[in-house]
Design a protein around this motif. Structure first.
Motif, PDB file in Angstrom:
ATOM      1  N   ILE A  65       5.692  -1.540   8.976  1.00 24.90           N
ATOM      2  CA  ILE A  65       4.909  -2.779   7.901  1.00 24.90           C
ATOM      3  C   ILE A  65       5.984  -3.527   7.472  1.00 24.90           C
ATOM      4  O   ILE A  65       5.898  -4.308   6.340  1.00 24.90           O
ATOM      5  N   ALA A  66       7.256  -2.781   6.857  1.00 22.19           N
ATOM      6  CA  ALA A  66       8.165  -3.306   6.311  1.00 22.19           C
ATOM      7  C   ALA A  66       8.665  -4.665   6.617  1.00 22.19           C
ATOM      8  O   ALA A  66       8.683  -5.612   6.629  1.00 22.19           O
ATOM      9  N   SER A  67       8.273  -4.677   7.860  1.00 22.95           N
ATOM     10  CA  SER A  67       8.506  -5.501   8.907  1.00 22.95           C
ATOM     11  C   SER A  67       7.529  -6.494   8.389  1.00 22.95           C
ATOM     12  O   SER A  67       7.188  -8.174   8.300  1.00 22.95           O
ATOM     13  N   GLU A  68       5.996  -6.071   8.613  1.00 21.14           N
ATOM     14  CA  GLU A  68       5.135  -7.147   8.362  1.00 21.14           C
ATOM     15  C   GLU A  68       4.939  -7.978   6.678  1.00 21.14           C
ATOM     16  O   GLU A  68       4.502  -8.666   6.602  1.00 21.14           O
ATOM     17  N   ALA A  69       5.705  -6.604   6.118  1.00 24.40           N
ATOM     18  CA  ALA A  69       6.086  -7.568   4.684  1.00 24.40           C
ATOM     19  C   ALA A  69       6.540  -8.568   4.586  1.00 24.40           C
ATOM     20  O   ALA A  69       6.085  -9.572   3.717  1.00 24.40           O
TER      21      ALA A  69
ATOM     22  N   GLU B 123       3.782 -11.165   8.053  1.00 24.27           N
ATOM     23  CA  GLU B 123       2.493 -11.262   7.572  1.00 24.27           C
ATOM     24  C   GLU B 123       1.968 -10.705   6.474  1.00 24.27           C
ATOM     25  O   GLU B 123       1.269  -9.334   6.402  1.00 24.27           O
ATOM     26  N   PRO B 124       2.443 -10.985   5.093  1.00 19.80           N
ATOM     27  CA  PRO B 124       2.017  -9.660   4.214  1.00 19.80           C
ATOM     28  C   PRO B 124       1.101  -9.885   3.859  1.00 19.80           C
ATOM     29  O   PRO B 124       0.029  -8.884   2.847  1.00 19.80           O
ATOM     30  N   GLU B 125      -0.365 -11.138   4.084  1.00 18.81           N
ATOM     31  CA  GLU B 125      -1.133 -11.007   4.352  1.00 18.81           C
ATOM     32  C   GLU B 125      -2.150  -9.213   4.805  1.00 18.81           C
ATOM     33  O   GLU B 125      -3.200  -8.353   4.323  1.00 18.81           O
ATOM     34  N   LEU B 126      -1.402  -8.780   5.877  1.00 18.67           N
ATOM     35  CA  LEU B 126      -1.204  -7.786   6.430  1.00 18.67           C
ATOM     36  C   LEU B 126      -1.768  -6.406   5.294  1.00 18.67           C
ATOM     37  O   LEU B 126      -2.337  -5.745   6.075  1.00 18.67           O
TER      38      LEU B 126
ATOM     39  N   PRO C 130      13.387  -7.451  -2.482  1.00 21.17           N
ATOM     40  CA  PRO C 130      13.621  -8.153  -2.982  1.00 21.17           C
ATOM     41  C   PRO C 130      13.139  -9.880  -2.937  1.00 21.17           C
ATOM     42  O   PRO C 130      12.421 -10.394  -2.984  1.00 21.17           O
ATOM     43  N   ASP C 131      13.108  -9.812  -0.819  1.00 26.20           N
ATOM     44  CA  ASP C 131      13.082 -11.185  -0.599  1.00 26.20           C
ATOM     45  C   ASP C 131      11.213 -11.051  -0.204  1.00 26.20           C
ATOM     46  O   ASP C 131      10.509 -11.407   0.735  1.00 26.20           O
TER      47      ASP C 131
END
Ligand SMILES: Cc1ncc(COP(=O)(O)O)c(C=O)c1O
Lengths: 447, 490
Positions: free
Chosen positions: B447-451, B454-457, B390-391
């Motif tokens: 990846i969950a943390s990057e999302a 740093e979502p652009e990753l 959701p976030d």
């Protein structure tokens, strides 16, 4: 062997899960049926398993042990060494359907190569990525035609000279469907003209084979014209190796080309896995079943390949899909692509013509024998029918004593062809082998 | 530059393969039937081998890395199987040879039929179907033939849960049946109320995948099957998920009437970049007579005392639905599956399923805190997580999948089953070690943390792959499906 877990790892993993024992993970399985005692053999080591499998394989007499003149839809051809070397590459062998194009360009490009080779060979516009085999490809042609007329045309004409397995498969697939499947009652010795009077405005599709089941080659142009005049489609089931020398179905104006791709570098393997070829005109591509690879670009500006027109397929369209096919014959299509690119323009024509010449030599020699007669009236490719002085079963038993695998007993599928044998000759048969066949048959005819 | 296509490589005049010149007099060729032009490539062997080898290097595969593609059971494919399938006595056997010359192959097929019967709890098996979907078609045609023989032709309705694989509804429709979608309850089981409402005299059957595509064993499976049977219908099992059940439970014991196996999943035959598969079908006693022709039988019993083996042969069952393809099925895949079963033996096969389930539950346990798992209970051989938060509203399952490629993994199955939003269907299989699972879990957690950070990753992934994200719309709109005619011989 193929299970890596140590005791310590298993315990650690169970602890992470919060379970005590492996058995605890199966609580949802009804207790009274859980962990049945299976009556199966004990495990073997690799060495023992290899030994057992070798014993089973040795219990067979293969076309390497025997001189093979048997064809009838599966053919004994030479397979260049490079074909299997490529198939054994784990990157092809152990990948799956290229759903993720960024890490599947190898498979996608190989399929695109395959599609290009098949369209060139057949003279059609598009080829799918494969069907299961020649029989199911022929059956799927009917689905295409039926969908093309939105179910409004309900007649399908099958030539009686279409492979009996293809016809049987078509009947199984269409049991209880609104389609009327007809044509098989026609005289098998007649040419394609005999089908023409049956074609009417309710006809969706006419299916013929090229060369036909008896090896005969016809020009189907007139048949296609007659069908098109009634608005019907024509599907031609081909032997792709014969197309190394013969006019293409595209030149006849065919709407669909199907075929058994096995002659293109695929081992006989007791009947499978083989390769279902399916090609058609661009206008029918959206009605076609099966996977399809298309060209596009990636976000770095490179040419790249991807599965396309997936809206036809079961994973998107579910009950409205053109077919239920999912897994196809990927690796076998790759084998045929390697075979076709290696043989290429010269090699395929060469092998195709060699089969033709050898078969004609064999036919000529056999029909000199007393009691043997060539049944085919029309030109033939690498198979022909001979009427025999005795039952095919007896003749084949006699030939087998001399290490010869005789032809297909046509009486099995065509009662009117009792004592008729379908013989096949390929590049694998030397002149000596053909002469030996003829000599051995001569003994039958003199007996 | 990436490896080009064959049509880019072809050089006029180059020859790749020669056959011996004909040793017979040349026959006359009917000119009107001969093609003028054969527009195929002109290459030599080195071109061809390099081309396809380089292509292969653009693939991810089991042999090169972890491949947790849910529902597909991407387990290790033993090299031994490749050797046994190529033994000359198998590989060069013609399917129409006299049965006396093919006894080894028929014996192998007979044993394989027996073992599949034993594993599934069935009375009969056909090895003919080419893949899972063709096994489904065979199964539904069997159900249809069964009702026809009983004069119950009003039974035309096939129930398919909303969690089912697309081949299930497609198969039912192809068999001329009416497809009714059945919803799942909030524990991922078949909704018993919805099922009850469809249990009438038009019911032909239910297609049930168990464990289902959420990787969950239906908690009411006995009740579901009882309801269908009481309404006079039959239960079809989609055995794509048999990797969870070897030696754990036999579908036939639970009451399934018919089920297809996937030799290319459960029994380790390689997926080959899309096939070939093999989809044998097992049936309960009341369907045996309808099986496709031919099946392998014993024509004459052997004599152990005299060391005389039985005589095996092919037979058409009395009320057979006919054949579903040429010849006897994908024999080469049968040799591989036979070899696999021989190496594992009965205890080993149970271990296969136990460790497949252990591996899936381990990954589930490691990922649960980082990914929402909508139907969260003990899973079987796979589980389905949501690839969304959701976030982090812009992130989709697809972005996670593409980012996984940068960490060297094949992504899970995306967007299936349809009842989970942004689904990530994860099936590790038993042949992966704890180390691999841990590396994968670490990547997923990262990846969950990057999302979030740093979502652009994720949006720009993948970066390290041979090609980046593709323009799929262009592919479908501009339709380039092969090289241009004559492209090989310019
Ligand atoms: C649950 C399920 N059912 C059926 C199938 C179809 O099997 P196949 O691809 O062998 O035709 C699949 C295949 O991916 C599947 O995952």
């Amino acid at each position: 062997m193929y299970l890596p877990h140590t005791d310590a790892e298993r315990k650690a993993m169970l602890a992470t899960i919060g379970a005590e024992r492996l058995e605890d993970l199966f609580q949802d399985v009804p207790a009274k049926y859980r962990f049945p005692e299976l009556n199966l053999p004990q495990a073997l080591t690799e060495m023992e398993a290899m030994g057992e499998l070798q014993d089973l394989a040795w219990a067979n007499e293969s076309t390497h042990d025997l001189i093979c003149f048997l064809g009838a839809g599966a053919y004994n051809h030479y397979i260049p060494a490079a074909v299997d070397a490529i198939l054994r590459r784990g990157e092809f062998l152990t990948a799956y359907t290229p759903y993720q194009p960024e890490i599947s360009q190898g498979t996608l490009r190989a399929i695109f190569d395959y599609q290009s080779l098949i369209t060139s060979l057949t003279g059609m516009d598009v080829s799918n990525a494969s069907h299961y085999d020649g029989a199911t490809a022929a059956a799927e042609a009917i689905s295409l035609a039926y969908a093309n007329f939105r179910g409004k045309r309900t007649k399908v004409i099958l030539s009686p000279n279409l492979h009996p397995h293809y016809r049987q498969t078509i009947h199984t697939y269409n049991h209880g469907s609104p389609l009327e499947i007809t044509g098989e009652q026609l005289d098998i010795s007649a040419g394609p003209e005999a089908l023409i009077p049956m074609i009417d405005e309710n006809t969706a599709l006419v299916i013929v084979q090229y060369p036909d089941f008896f090896g005969r080659i016809y020009d189907y142009t007139a048949l296609v014209e007659a069908a098109h005049a009634m608005g019907a489609l024509v599907s031609i089931a081909v032997n792709p190796l014969a197309l190394g020398m013969l006019k293409t179905p595209g030149e006849f104006g065919a709407d669909i080309v199907t075929g058994e791709g096995q002659p293109l570098g695929i081992p006989l393997s007791f009947g499978g896995p083989y390769l279902g070829i399916f090609a058609t005109r661009l206008e029918y591509v959206r009605k076609m079943a099966g996977r399809l690879v298309g060209e596009t670009v990636d976000n770095r500006g490179q040419r790249a390949y991807v599965l396309t027109l997936t809206a036809r397929e079961q994973h998107i369209r579910r009950e409205k899909a053109t077919s239920n096919i999912c897994t196809n014959q990927g690796l076998i299509a790759l084998a045929s692509a390697v075979y076709l690119s290696l043989l290429g323009k010269y090699g395929l024509r060469q092998v195709s013509e060699i089969c033709y010449h050898k078969a004609h030599y064999a036919a000529q020699q056999i029909t000199k024998l007393k009691g043997f007669e060539l049944w085919n009236q029309a030109p033939f490719y690498h198979e022909f029918v001979v009427r025999c002085p005795e039952t095919v079963k007896d003749i084949n038993a006699y030939l087998l004593e001399y290490g010869i695998l005789g032809g297909y007993d046509l009486g099995q599928a065509y009662p009117q062809l009792e004592n008729h044998m379908l013989l096949t000759v390929t590049e694998m048969n030397s002149r000596e082998e053909i002469d030996l066949l003829v000599e051995t048959l001569a003994e039958v005819s003199n007996a | 530059m990436l490896e080009p296509l064959l049509c880019d490589l072809s050089v006029p005049g180059r020859v790749g393969f020669r056959f011996p010149e004909p040793d017979v007099p040349l026959a006359e060729i009917p000119e009107n039937l001969v093609r003028q032009n054969l527009p195929l490539p002109e290459l030599y062997e080195v071109d061809v081998v390099r081309h396809f080898t380089r292509l292969s290097q653009l693939n991810h595969s089991i042999d090169t890395g972890f491949y947790p593609l849910g529902s597909c059971t991407m387990k290790y494919n033993p090299k031994l199987n490749e050797e046994t399938a190529r033994l000359p006595g198998f590989a060069h056997l013609h399917p129409m040879q006299p049965i006396e010359t093919v006894q080894g192959s028929l014996a192998l097929m007979y044993e394989l039929q027996e073992w599949l019967k034993e594993i599934g709890g069935f009375a009969g098996v056909t090895l003919q179907p080419a893949a899972g979907a063709q096994g489904e078609l065979t199964g539904i045609l069997l159900i249809r033939a069964y009702f026809e023989a009983r004069g119950e032709t009003q039974r035309v309705k096939i129930l398919v849960p909303d969690s089912a694989h697309g081949t299930n509804p497609a198969t039912s429709a192809m068999s001329g049946m009416h497809v009714i979608e059945l919803k799942s309850d909030d524990r991922g089981n078949v909704d018993l109320q919805a099922l009850k409402a469809e249990c009438d005299e038009t019911l032909a059957g239910l297609m049930l995948t168990n464990p289902n595509t959420l990787g969950l064993f239906d908690e009411n499976v006995e009740e579901v099957i009882r309801m269908v049977h009481e309404a006079g219908g039959l239960v079809y099992g989609d055995g794509a998920n048999m990797n969870a059940l070897l030696g754990i439970v036999r579908p036939g014991d639970l009451g399934f009437d018919v089920l297809h196996y996937n030799l290319h999943k459960t029994f380790s035959t390689p997926h080959g970049g899309g096939g070939p598969g093999s989809g044998p079908v097992g049936v309960a006693a009341h369907l045996v007579d309808f099986l496709p022709a031919p099946v392998v039988t014993i024509l004459e019993a052997g004599d152990e005392g005299m060391e005389l083996p039985p005589l095996y042969g092919l037979e058409s069952p009395p009320k057979s639905i006919g054949r579903v393809k040429s010849f006897h099925g994908h024999f080469g895949m049968m040799v591989r599956a036979y070899t696999y079963m021989r190496v594992y033996g009965k205890e080993g096969l149970r271990k296969v399923s136990e460790y497949a389930v252990l591996n899936a539950n381990y990954l589930l346990a490691r990922l649960r805190a980082h990914y929402h798992v909508p139907y969260d209970r003990v899973c079987m051989h796979e589980f389905v997580a949501e690839g969304r938060w959701p976030d982090a509203p812009d992130i989709h399952a697809l972005d996670i999948s593409k980012r996984l490629m940068d960490y060297g993994f094949h992504p899970p199955t995306n967007y299936f089953p349809l009842i989970v939003h942004e689904s990530l269907m994860i099936e590790p299989t038993e042949t992966e070690s704890k180390q691999v699972l841990d590396e994968f879990a670490e990547a997923m957690i990262k990846i969950a943390s990057e999302a979030h950070s740093e979502p652009e990753l994720l949006k720009n992934a993948p970066q390290i792959t041979p090609v980046g994200r593709l323009d799929e719309v262009k592919a479908a709109k501009e339709l380039v499906l092969c090289c241009a005619v004559g492209a090989y011989n310019r």
